[in-house]
Design a protein around this motif. Structure first.
Motif, mmCIF file in Angstrom:
data_model
loop_
_atom_site.group_PDB
_atom_site.id
_atom_site.type_symbol
_atom_site.label_atom_id
_atom_site.label_comp_id
_atom_site.label_asym_id
_atom_site.label_seq_id
_atom_site.Cartn_x
_atom_site.Cartn_y
_atom_site.Cartn_z
ATOM 1 N N VAL A 13 0.758 -1.180 0.022
ATOM 2 C CA VAL A 13 0.055 0.044 0.032
ATOM 3 C C VAL A 13 1.090 1.187 0.023
ATOM 4 O O VAL A 13 0.831 2.140 -0.890
ATOM 5 N N PRO A 14 2.059 1.487 0.899
ATOM 6 C CA PRO A 14 2.504 2.647 0.749
ATOM 7 C C PRO A 14 3.537 2.636 -0.459
ATOM 8 O O PRO A 14 3.792 3.551 -0.954
ATOM 9 N N GLY A 17 0.972 3.575 -3.267
ATOM 10 C CA GLY A 17 0.761 4.770 -2.896
ATOM 11 C C GLY A 17 1.579 6.011 -3.020
ATOM 12 O O GLY A 17 1.129 6.893 -3.594
ATOM 13 N N THR A 21 1.291 9.154 -5.833
ATOM 14 C CA THR A 21 1.150 10.480 -5.365
ATOM 15 C C THR A 21 1.664 11.595 -6.246
ATOM 16 O O THR A 21 0.628 12.446 -6.378
ATOM 17 N N PHE A 40 -4.094 12.414 0.161
ATOM 18 C CA PHE A 40 -3.922 11.046 -0.437
ATOM 19 C C PHE A 40 -2.922 10.245 0.420
ATOM 20 O O PHE A 40 -2.938 9.311 0.781
ATOM 21 N N ALA A 41 -1.491 11.213 0.569
ATOM 22 C CA ALA A 41 -0.379 10.557 1.230
ATOM 23 C C ALA A 41 -0.738 10.494 2.680
ATOM 24 O O ALA A 41 -0.445 9.385 3.278
ATOM 25 N N VAL A 44 -2.977 7.146 2.798
ATOM 26 C CA VAL A 44 -1.940 6.063 2.664
ATOM 27 C C VAL A 44 -1.485 5.682 3.786
ATOM 28 O O VAL A 44 -1.483 4.372 4.423
ATOM 29 N N SER A 45 -0.769 6.756 4.660
ATOM 30 C CA SER A 45 -0.142 6.560 5.823
ATOM 31 C C SER A 45 -1.116 5.718 6.938
ATOM 32 O O SER A 45 -0.832 4.990 7.802
ATOM 33 N N THR A 48 -1.856 2.414 6.355
ATOM 34 C CA THR A 48 -0.737 1.483 6.569
ATOM 35 C C THR A 48 -0.865 1.191 8.295
ATOM 36 O O THR A 48 -0.632 0.149 8.816
ATOM 37 N N SER A 95 5.892 2.683 10.433
ATOM 38 C CA SER A 95 4.775 3.295 9.603
ATOM 39 C C SER A 95 3.890 4.361 10.739
ATOM 40 O O SER A 95 3.542 5.447 10.129
ATOM 41 N N LEU A 123 6.663 8.192 1.175
ATOM 42 C CA LEU A 123 5.948 6.837 1.460
ATOM 43 C C LEU A 123 6.775 5.718 0.992
ATOM 44 O O LEU A 123 6.604 4.599 1.667
#
Lengths: 513, 119
Positions: A13-14, A17, A21, A40-41, A44-45, A48, A95, A123
């Motif tokens: 995912v990261p 992601g 970005t 969006f970043a 994603v974080s 995670t 994470s 990411l």
């Protein structure tokens, strides 16, 4: 979906992601809302960290070890992920620190340029950190470690001025030496036993060790691993890149390095050496290098005139405590030493990230971290002053704060091995307090100079997005100081996993039967 | 997660009770605050302009001059450990070739240690 699948998703995912970005940035600019990329970043974080929560429920809550075989090929023939308590601790820190850095960046990097690349690298750095923590394959560990390192070089160079490029270049040259050493070490071991799976390597190297003792190629590989991973964690005498890189990088990134990559570096060092070469044999060298790092780091921090360099050297010193804790664990102190070392690793990630975020606020408001140009900021920045004070007291090991709890464990552990070790550790803690009192006095107390007043008047007010992560981390410093058992709930399974070589092997290779 | 275990009052086999210690320290701070409050009631503070200004030997000092020099802050410690600093500071000059020397010498030290310990 079963919880084992989350281990691969926490990496993928990261990673994906990160690559999406810049597209989000382009899309956002097209629709007139460039912030889409930033949020969006953030999303994603958060996703995670949510994965980590569910992985933690299985690993810590139910005592499971999660394994995942890529493309269905079972270990030791295929690449696998293996998440025990220790891997989870490193992944969780990696994470979480990324999430903290992203939230902080929403305010800190508001006026930044090239943010598409910034969030992309951040990411992917996160994916690298989690990958190193979760992989059960030594070559994959190297690949993820390289991903983590390459993104780090790019992030250090973010400002693209002379200092940033110089810091990044030095980090690249020395970091590349480290990763080459790791690759060479892997090559030596592969040449010896013909496998790359960590559990399988552990079995085969153990058999060689039992039959012929510690052979020369094994010694060479061990030295390469300690040197390679030692560079990343800033262990003296391999620390030289660290102050320059930490000073040059944006503070959000420095926080991610101090709290994230350093922890993952410790994980990689301990996992590879304990699993492949056995625990007891490593202890003396960890204690020796730990004390050298602890003492030299503290003495170097004491004479710094730049706040970020002071924090960088203090990080070197704290790394020494972690190594000493883990080292004395193998010299007779047992689990309490390893637990103290790993608890200090967790605590160090929290207060060190906090202190670098505070330095970032100072850069944001005043534009410098040169302590001779600062002073009297407490009246203008009360929240930053309070959070910095909490971070400083925590790192110095003052009761109430998390650093005290883990240092107390390390003191108890060293006392069981050699009282002189305890005395040195306590004296260095006093030195830590001394240089943080200097930083507090120089930066926050006294009267602000005219230049500082002008800079503050011209700067914008500190965004809440920057203050929230700082307050949260400061809260954690107090919470884990008052209720250390809360931290030990995560650290205890990690310590047991680090020492449970046989259980790790059984869990991973059992899947192949 | 077992909440009762988390909230337990003892840490490190009862050597340290963090919750009790925290409340004891907060209680101590509260008593100190009461003393401070009481003393101010008995002798209220009356800062004059002279008291508020920073004096150095009777002269008014500018705020910039009151700031201690970060380099000289712990100069006695630097003098005492001068030998250590003479040895480690040139190695932190910022020159990449010096840094590489550190790394190579570090690797040699680690290898020698391993050979001596495990060989």
């Amino acid at each position: 979906m079963i919880v084992d699948d989350l281990t691969i998703l926490a990496i993928v995912v990261p990673l994906i992601g990160g690559f999406l970005t810049p597209l989000m940035g382009m899309l956002g600019r097209k629709v007139g809302s460039p912030k889409v990329r930033d949020y969006f970043a953030l999303l994603v974080s958060i996703v995670t960290v949510v994965f980590m929560f569910y992985i933690g429920k299985a690993v810590i809550g139910q005592g499971q070890m999660l394994t995942y075989s890529l493309a269905g090929r079972l270990a030791p023939w295929g690449i696998n992920l293996a998440v025990d308590g220790f891997a989870f601790l490193a992944g969780l820190v990696g994470s979480s620190v990324t999430l903290v850095a992203v939230v902080y960046s929403l305010g800190f990097m508001e006026q930044g340029h090239g943010l598409d690349k910034y969030y992309l690298l951040l990411l992917i750095l996160s994916a690298g950190m989690i990958g190193v923590s979760f992989t059960g394959d030594i070559f994959n560990l190297y690949v993820f470690f390289e991903i983590m390192s390459l993104t780090s070089y790019g992030l250090v160079a973010y400002y693209r001025d002379g200092k940033a490029l110089e810091g990044a270049f030095k980090y690249l040259v020395i970091g590349a030496l480290g990763t080459v050493a790791i690759l060479l070490g892997i090559g030596v071991l592969y040449g010896m036993v013909g496998t790359l799976n960590i559990a399988d390597l552990s079995v085969r190297l153990g058999a060689i060790q039992a039959a012929s003792g510690f052979t020369s190629p094994m010694m060479f590989a061990l030295g390469l691993f300690i040197a390679g991973f030692g560079i990343k964690i800033g262990m003296i005498p391999l620390h030289v890149w660290l102050p320059d890189a930490y000073q040059a990088a944006p503070s959000s990134i420095t926080a991610a390095f101090a709290g994230g990559t350093a922890v993952v570096g410790v994980y990689a060092l301990l996992r590879s050496t304990f699993m492949l070469f056995g625990a007891v044999d490593m202890s003396t060298i960890f204690v020796f290098l730990g004390f050298v790092s602890m003492i030299v780091g503290a003495f170097m921090a004491l004479v710094q005139t730049d706040l970020k360099r002071l924090l960088a050297y203090s990080g070197v010193s704290q790394m020494g405590y972690i190594l000493v804790g883990v080292g004395v664990g193998g010299l007779g102190a047992g689990l309490i030493g390893v637990e103290g070392g790993l608890f200090h690793m967790l605590n160090n990630a929290i207060y060190k990230s906090l202190l670098f975020l505070c330095a970032g606020v100072i850069v944001y408001k005043v534009g410098t971290t040169d302590m001779d140009k600062l002073g009297g900021l407490s009246s203008e920045m009360p929240v930053t002053t309070l959070t910095f004070l909490i971070g400083a007291l925590a790192i110095a090991g003052i009761p109430f704060f998390n650093g005290f709890a883990s240092k107390l464990q390390i003191y108890f552990a060293t006392l069981q091995v050699n009282p002189l070790f305890t005395i040195i550790s306590v004296v260095i803690s006093a030195l830590t307090l001394a240089y943080f009192l200097k930083a507090l006095g120089e930066v926050f107390l006294g009267q602000p100079t005219e230049e500082v007043k002008e800079s503050i008047a011209e700067s914008k007010s500190i965004p809440k997005k920057m203050l929230i992560p700082m307050v949260f981390l400061a809260f954690l410093c107090v919470l884990l100081g008052v209720l250390p058992q809360l931290g030990l709930e995560i650290v205890e399974p990690a310590s047991e996993a680090l020492l449970s070589r046989v259980e790790y092997v059984e869990e991973v290779l059992h899947a192949a039967i | 997660m077992d909440l009762s275990a988390v909230l337990q009052f003892q840490f490190l086999d009862a050597y340290w009770g963090p919750v009790v210690a925290t409340f004891a320290m907060l209680f101590g701070a509260f008593i100190a605050w009461l003393f401070l409050k009481g003393s101010r009631r008995m002798a209220p503070s009356s800062p004059s302009m002279e008291k508020e200004r920073t004096y150095g030997c009777g002269e008014i000092v500018k705020s910039s001059e009151t700031q201690a020099d970060a380099e000289k802050f712990y100069s006695p410690i630097k003098e005492v450990f001068g030998g250590l600093y003479d040895y480690i500071r040139p190695g932190h000059s910022g020159r990449l070739n010096t840094y590489l020397l550190w790394v190579i010498s570090g690797f040699v030290v680690i290898m020698l240690w391993i050979i001596v310990q495990l060989g």
